[in-house]
Design a protein around this motif. Structure first.
Motif, PDB file in Angstrom:
ATOM      1  N   MET A  30     -40.142 -10.430   8.234  1.00  0.00           N
ATOM      2  CA  MET A  30     -40.015 -11.792   8.733  1.00  0.00           C
ATOM      3  C   MET A  30     -38.982 -11.807   9.851  1.00  0.00           C
ATOM      4  N   LYS A  31     -39.225 -12.645  10.847  1.00  0.00           N
ATOM      5  CA  LYS A  31     -38.331 -12.810  11.971  1.00  0.00           C
ATOM      6  C   LYS A  31     -37.850 -14.267  11.999  1.00  0.00           C
ATOM      7  N   PRO A  32     -36.847 -14.596  11.168  1.00  0.00           N
ATOM      8  CA  PRO A  32     -36.432 -15.996  11.025  1.00  0.00           C
ATOM      9  C   PRO A  32     -35.943 -16.623  12.328  1.00  0.00           C
ATOM     10  N   ASP A  33     -35.440 -15.833  13.261  1.00  0.00           N
ATOM     11  CA  ASP A  33     -34.992 -16.392  14.539  1.00  0.00           C
ATOM     12  C   ASP A  33     -36.156 -16.968  15.337  1.00  0.00           C
ATOM     13  N   ASN A  34     -37.362 -16.530  15.030  1.00  0.00           N
ATOM     14  CA  ASN A  34     -38.544 -16.999  15.753  1.00  0.00           C
ATOM     15  C   ASN A  34     -39.230 -18.185  15.080  1.00  0.00           C
ATOM     16  N   LEU A  35     -38.726 -18.614  13.913  1.00  0.00           N
ATOM     17  CA  LEU A  35     -39.332 -19.763  13.241  1.00  0.00           C
ATOM     18  C   LEU A  35     -38.985 -21.041  13.991  1.00  0.00           C
ATOM     19  N   SER A  36     -39.966 -21.911  14.112  1.00  0.00           N
ATOM     20  CA  SER A  36     -39.802 -23.151  14.857  1.00  0.00           C
ATOM     21  C   SER A  36     -40.319 -24.318  14.018  1.00  0.00           C
ATOM     22  N   TRP A  37     -39.559 -25.427  14.002  1.00  0.00           N
ATOM     23  CA  TRP A  37     -40.020 -26.620  13.304  1.00  0.00           C
ATOM     24  C   TRP A  37     -41.338 -27.096  13.896  1.00  0.00           C
ATOM     25  N   ASP A  38     -41.493 -27.017  15.207  1.00  0.00           N
ATOM     26  CA  ASP A  38     -42.750 -27.453  15.819  1.00  0.00           C
ATOM     27  C   ASP A  38     -43.926 -26.650  15.286  1.00  0.00           C
ATOM     28  N   ASP A  39     -43.755 -25.335  15.152  1.00  0.00           N
ATOM     29  CA  ASP A  39     -44.828 -24.508  14.603  1.00  0.00           C
ATOM     30  C   ASP A  39     -45.118 -24.880  13.153  1.00  0.00           C
ATOM     31  N   LEU A  40     -44.077 -25.145  12.385  1.00  0.00           N
ATOM     32  CA  LEU A  40     -44.265 -25.535  10.984  1.00  0.00           C
ATOM     33  C   LEU A  40     -44.956 -26.892  10.877  1.00  0.00           C
ATOM     34  N   ARG A  41     -44.594 -27.812  11.753  1.00  0.00           N
ATOM     35  CA  ARG A  41     -45.220 -29.140  11.763  1.00  0.00           C
ATOM     36  C   ARG A  41     -46.703 -29.019  12.122  1.00  0.00           C
ATOM     37  N   ILE A  42     -47.022 -28.177  13.086  1.00  0.00           N
ATOM     38  CA  ILE A  42     -48.425 -27.937  13.458  1.00  0.00           C
ATOM     39  C   ILE A  42     -49.161 -27.293  12.283  1.00  0.00           C
ATOM     40  N   PHE A  43     -48.522 -26.326  11.636  1.00  0.00           N
ATOM     41  CA  PHE A  43     -49.108 -25.692  10.454  1.00  0.00           C
ATOM     42  C   PHE A  43     -49.466 -26.738   9.395  1.00  0.00           C
ATOM     43  N   MET A  44     -48.557 -27.693   9.157  1.00  0.00           N
ATOM     44  CA  MET A  44     -48.795 -28.724   8.156  1.00  0.00           C
ATOM     45  C   MET A  44     -50.050 -29.534   8.503  1.00  0.00           C
ATOM     46  N   HIS A  45     -50.216 -29.887   9.772  1.00  0.00           N
ATOM     47  CA  HIS A  45     -51.398 -30.644  10.187  1.00  0.00           C
ATOM     48  C   HIS A  45     -52.665 -29.816  10.045  1.00  0.00           C
ATOM     49  N   VAL A  46     -52.610 -28.553  10.432  1.00  0.00           N
ATOM     50  CA  VAL A  46     -53.791 -27.691  10.306  1.00  0.00           C
ATOM     51  C   VAL A  46     -54.161 -27.523   8.838  1.00  0.00           C
ATOM     52  N   ALA A  47     -53.161 -27.355   7.992  1.00  0.00           N
ATOM     53  CA  ALA A  47     -53.434 -27.187   6.560  1.00  0.00           C
ATOM     54  C   ALA A  47     -54.128 -28.416   5.985  1.00  0.00           C
ATOM     55  N   ARG A  48     -53.697 -29.586   6.432  1.00  0.00           N
ATOM     56  CA  ARG A  48     -54.307 -30.828   5.938  1.00  0.00           C
ATOM     57  C   ARG A  48     -55.701 -31.034   6.486  1.00  0.00           C
ATOM     58  N   CYS A  49     -55.917 -30.699   7.755  1.00  0.00           N
ATOM     59  CA  CYS A  49     -57.225 -30.903   8.400  1.00  0.00           C
ATOM     60  C   CYS A  49     -58.197 -29.765   8.114  1.00  0.00           C
ATOM     61  N   GLN A  50     -57.679 -28.577   7.853  1.00  0.00           N
ATOM     62  CA  GLN A  50     -58.464 -27.363   7.665  1.00  0.00           C
ATOM     63  C   GLN A  50     -59.297 -27.037   8.900  1.00  0.00           C
ATOM     64  N   ASN A  51     -58.793 -27.479  10.060  1.00  0.00           N
ATOM     65  CA  ASN A  51     -59.543 -27.304  11.297  1.00  0.00           C
ATOM     66  C   ASN A  51     -58.572 -27.407  12.479  1.00  0.00           C
ATOM     67  N   LEU A  52     -58.635 -26.437  13.385  1.00  0.00           N
ATOM     68  CA  LEU A  52     -57.734 -26.431  14.536  1.00  0.00           C
ATOM     69  C   LEU A  52     -57.996 -27.599  15.479  1.00  0.00           C
ATOM     70  N   SER A  53     -59.251 -27.886  15.716  1.00  0.00           N
ATOM     71  CA  SER A  53     -59.619 -28.945  16.653  1.00  0.00           C
ATOM     72  C   SER A  53     -59.155 -30.315  16.168  1.00  0.00           C
ATOM     73  N   ARG A  54     -59.428 -30.614  14.905  1.00  0.00           N
ATOM     74  CA  ARG A  54     -59.002 -31.910  14.349  1.00  0.00           C
ATOM     75  C   ARG A  54     -57.483 -32.040  14.339  1.00  0.00           C
ATOM     76  N   ALA A  55     -56.807 -30.959  13.999  1.00  0.00           N
ATOM     77  CA  ALA A  55     -55.340 -30.995  14.013  1.00  0.00           C
ATOM     78  C   ALA A  55     -54.838 -31.239  15.431  1.00  0.00           C
ATOM     79  N   GLY A  56     -55.452 -30.587  16.403  1.00  0.00           N
ATOM     80  CA  GLY A  56     -55.066 -30.792  17.794  1.00  0.00           C
ATOM     81  C   GLY A  56     -55.254 -32.236  18.228  1.00  0.00           C
ATOM     82  N   LYS A  57     -56.354 -32.842  17.826  1.00  0.00           N
ATOM     83  CA  LYS A  57     -56.597 -34.246  18.174  1.00  0.00           C
ATOM     84  C   LYS A  57     -55.539 -35.149  17.563  1.00  0.00           C
ATOM     85  N   GLN A  58     -55.190 -34.908  16.302  1.00  0.00           N
ATOM     86  CA  GLN A  58     -54.147 -35.705  15.652  1.00  0.00           C
ATOM     87  C   GLN A  58     -52.809 -35.553  16.366  1.00  0.00           C
ATOM     88  N   LEU A  59     -52.523 -34.338  16.771  1.00  0.00           N
ATOM     89  CA  LEU A  59     -51.235 -34.042  17.399  1.00  0.00           C
ATOM     90  C   LEU A  59     -51.230 -34.298  18.909  1.00  0.00           C
TER      91      LEU A  59
END
Length: 97
Positions: A1-30
């Motif tokens: 793991m490279k903790p210096d490279n972790l970003s809240w923005d990436d984690l927030r995007i991950f949360m949306h993708v996990a909920r949508c189960q789709n990159l396109s839908r998550a992108g539209k929401q975001l």
């Protein structure tokens, strides 16, 4: 793991993708491009050192590590939302003499 490279923005995007189960839908929401969503998920997985989704033609499904990560990210998200609420209730008016 490279903790210096972790970003809240990436984690927030991950949360949306996990909920949508789709990159396109998550992108539209975001309100960001699907390719940006995909790139940010790849960055997150690189920083973590493991994948968080099982990819198939029907979409994305969290794997076990992704499900554990999502539980923690949701707690972080709730904390961030609480912080924003608290900050919005602070008045910036001048008081005193």
């Amino acid at each position: 793991m490279k903790p210096d490279n972790l970003s809240w923005d990436d984690l927030r995007i991950f949360m949306h993708v996990a909920r949508c189960q789709n990159l396109s839908r998550a992108g539209k929401q975001l309100k960001i491009d699907q390719s940006t969503v995909s790139r940010r998920i790849n960055q997150l997985e690189y920083a973590l050192g493991f994948s968080v989704f099982e990819r198939s033609s029907s979409g994305l499904q969290l794997n076990d590590q992704g499900a554990r990560l999502l539980a923690q990210v949701e707690v972080m998200g709730d904390g961030f939302s609480g912080l924003l609420e608290q900050l919005s209730s602070v008045t910036n008016t001048v008081s005193g003499r």
